[in-house]
Scaffold this motif. Structure first.
Motif, PDB file in Angstrom:
ATOM      1  N   ILE A   1      47.868  53.375  49.489  1.00 58.89           N
ATOM      2  CA  ILE A   1      47.538  53.309  50.916  1.00 58.89           C
ATOM      3  C   ILE A   1      46.319  54.165  51.232  1.00 58.89           C
ATOM      4  O   ILE A   1      45.382  53.716  51.893  1.00 58.89           O
ATOM      5  CB  ILE A   1      48.742  53.752  51.776  1.00 58.89           C
ATOM      6  CG1 ILE A   1      49.872  52.725  51.655  1.00 58.89           C
ATOM      7  CG2 ILE A   1      48.339  53.960  53.231  1.00 58.89           C
ATOM      8  CD1 ILE A   1      51.176  53.166  52.281  1.00 58.89           C
ATOM      9  N   PHE A   2      46.289  55.400  50.780  1.00 61.83           N
ATOM     10  CA  PHE A   2      45.267  56.345  51.222  1.00 61.83           C
ATOM     11  C   PHE A   2      43.983  56.348  50.389  1.00 61.83           C
ATOM     12  O   PHE A   2      42.936  56.721  50.908  1.00 61.83           O
ATOM     13  CB  PHE A   2      45.840  57.765  51.283  1.00 61.83           C
ATOM     14  CG  PHE A   2      46.739  57.958  52.459  1.00 61.83           C
ATOM     15  CD1 PHE A   2      46.215  58.088  53.731  1.00 61.83           C
ATOM     16  CD2 PHE A   2      48.113  57.996  52.295  1.00 61.83           C
ATOM     17  CE1 PHE A   2      47.039  58.252  54.827  1.00 61.83           C
ATOM     18  CE2 PHE A   2      48.945  58.166  53.388  1.00 61.83           C
ATOM     19  CZ  PHE A   2      48.411  58.299  54.654  1.00 61.83           C
ATOM     20  N   LEU A   3      44.024  55.939  49.138  1.00 66.54           N
ATOM     21  CA  LEU A   3      42.813  55.940  48.332  1.00 66.54           C
ATOM     22  C   LEU A   3      41.748  54.999  48.893  1.00 66.54           C
ATOM     23  O   LEU A   3      40.581  55.396  48.994  1.00 66.54           O
ATOM     24  CB  LEU A   3      43.128  55.615  46.874  1.00 66.54           C
ATOM     25  CG  LEU A   3      41.951  55.713  45.910  1.00 66.54           C
ATOM     26  CD1 LEU A   3      41.407  57.142  45.876  1.00 66.54           C
ATOM     27  CD2 LEU A   3      42.373  55.280  44.526  1.00 66.54           C
ATOM     28  N   PRO A   4      42.080  53.764  49.296  1.00 66.62           N
ATOM     29  CA  PRO A   4      41.043  52.918  49.906  1.00 66.62           C
ATOM     30  C   PRO A   4      40.490  53.499  51.208  1.00 66.62           C
ATOM     31  O   PRO A   4      39.294  53.366  51.484  1.00 66.62           O
ATOM     32  CB  PRO A   4      41.762  51.594  50.168  1.00 66.62           C
ATOM     33  CG  PRO A   4      42.902  51.583  49.233  1.00 66.62           C
ATOM     34  CD  PRO A   4      43.307  53.001  49.067  1.00 66.62           C
ATOM     35  N   ILE A   5      41.322  54.156  51.990  1.00 62.46           N
ATOM     36  CA  ILE A   5      40.854  54.788  53.226  1.00 62.46           C
ATOM     37  C   ILE A   5      39.866  55.903  52.909  1.00 62.46           C
ATOM     38  O   ILE A   5      38.809  56.014  53.537  1.00 62.46           O
ATOM     39  CB  ILE A   5      42.057  55.313  54.051  1.00 62.46           C
ATOM     40  CG1 ILE A   5      42.925  54.153  54.523  1.00 62.46           C
ATOM     41  CG2 ILE A   5      41.593  56.168  55.226  1.00 62.46           C
ATOM     42  CD1 ILE A   5      44.244  54.573  55.132  1.00 62.46           C
ATOM     43  N   ILE A   6      40.182  56.726  51.940  1.00 69.91           N
ATOM     44  CA  ILE A   6      39.302  57.820  51.553  1.00 69.91           C
ATOM     45  C   ILE A   6      37.982  57.285  50.999  1.00 69.91           C
ATOM     46  O   ILE A   6      36.904  57.790  51.328  1.00 69.91           O
ATOM     47  CB  ILE A   6      39.999  58.744  50.530  1.00 69.91           C
ATOM     48  CG1 ILE A   6      41.156  59.468  51.202  1.00 69.91           C
ATOM     49  CG2 ILE A   6      39.029  59.733  49.911  1.00 69.91           C
ATOM     50  CD1 ILE A   6      42.087  60.179  50.245  1.00 69.91           C
ATOM     51  N   LEU A   7      38.047  56.257  50.176  1.00 70.28           N
ATOM     52  CA  LEU A   7      36.827  55.676  49.618  1.00 70.28           C
ATOM     53  C   LEU A   7      35.964  55.036  50.700  1.00 70.28           C
ATOM     54  O   LEU A   7      34.736  55.169  50.686  1.00 70.28           O
ATOM     55  CB  LEU A   7      37.174  54.657  48.534  1.00 70.28           C
ATOM     56  CG  LEU A   7      37.769  55.236  47.254  1.00 70.28           C
ATOM     57  CD1 LEU A   7      38.165  54.115  46.302  1.00 70.28           C
ATOM     58  CD2 LEU A   7      36.807  56.189  46.589  1.00 70.28           C
ATOM     59  N   ALA A   8      36.590  54.340  51.658  1.00 67.77           N
ATOM     60  CA  ALA A   8      35.833  53.728  52.753  1.00 67.77           C
ATOM     61  C   ALA A   8      35.180  54.797  53.621  1.00 67.77           C
ATOM     62  O   ALA A   8      34.012  54.662  54.015  1.00 67.77           O
ATOM     63  CB  ALA A   8      36.759  52.846  53.593  1.00 67.77           C
TER      64      ALA A   8
END
Length: 71
Positions: free
Chosen positions: A38-45
């Motif tokens: 859940i959070f890795l794509p948010i952090i990368l974006a």
């Protein structure tokens, strides 16, 4: 060659740290997998967005401009 021992004890082999003693439970590992997905794509974006916003060189004109945007 030392499997399953991570930290073998020279005093008492029963006190050694093994792979199974050092790992978390299946539930904890599954929860961490879900949280990471859940959070890795948010952090990368967010990181890509910040990189895009802050991209470019700052020249002397931008620094001395009186428009109020030079911080």
């Amino acid at each position: 060659s030392m499997f399953p021992f991570i930290l073998p004890s020279s005093l008492d082999p029963k006190s050694s740290l093994t792979v199974w003693d050092a790992s978390s439970s299946h539930l904890t590992l599954f929860i961490m997998l879900v949280v990471t997905l859940i959070f890795l794509p948010i952090i990368l974006a967010y990181t890509a967005w910040v990189y895009k916003v802050l991209w470019g060189k700052v020249d002397e004109k931008q620094i001395t401009d009186k428009s109020g945007h030079a911080y």
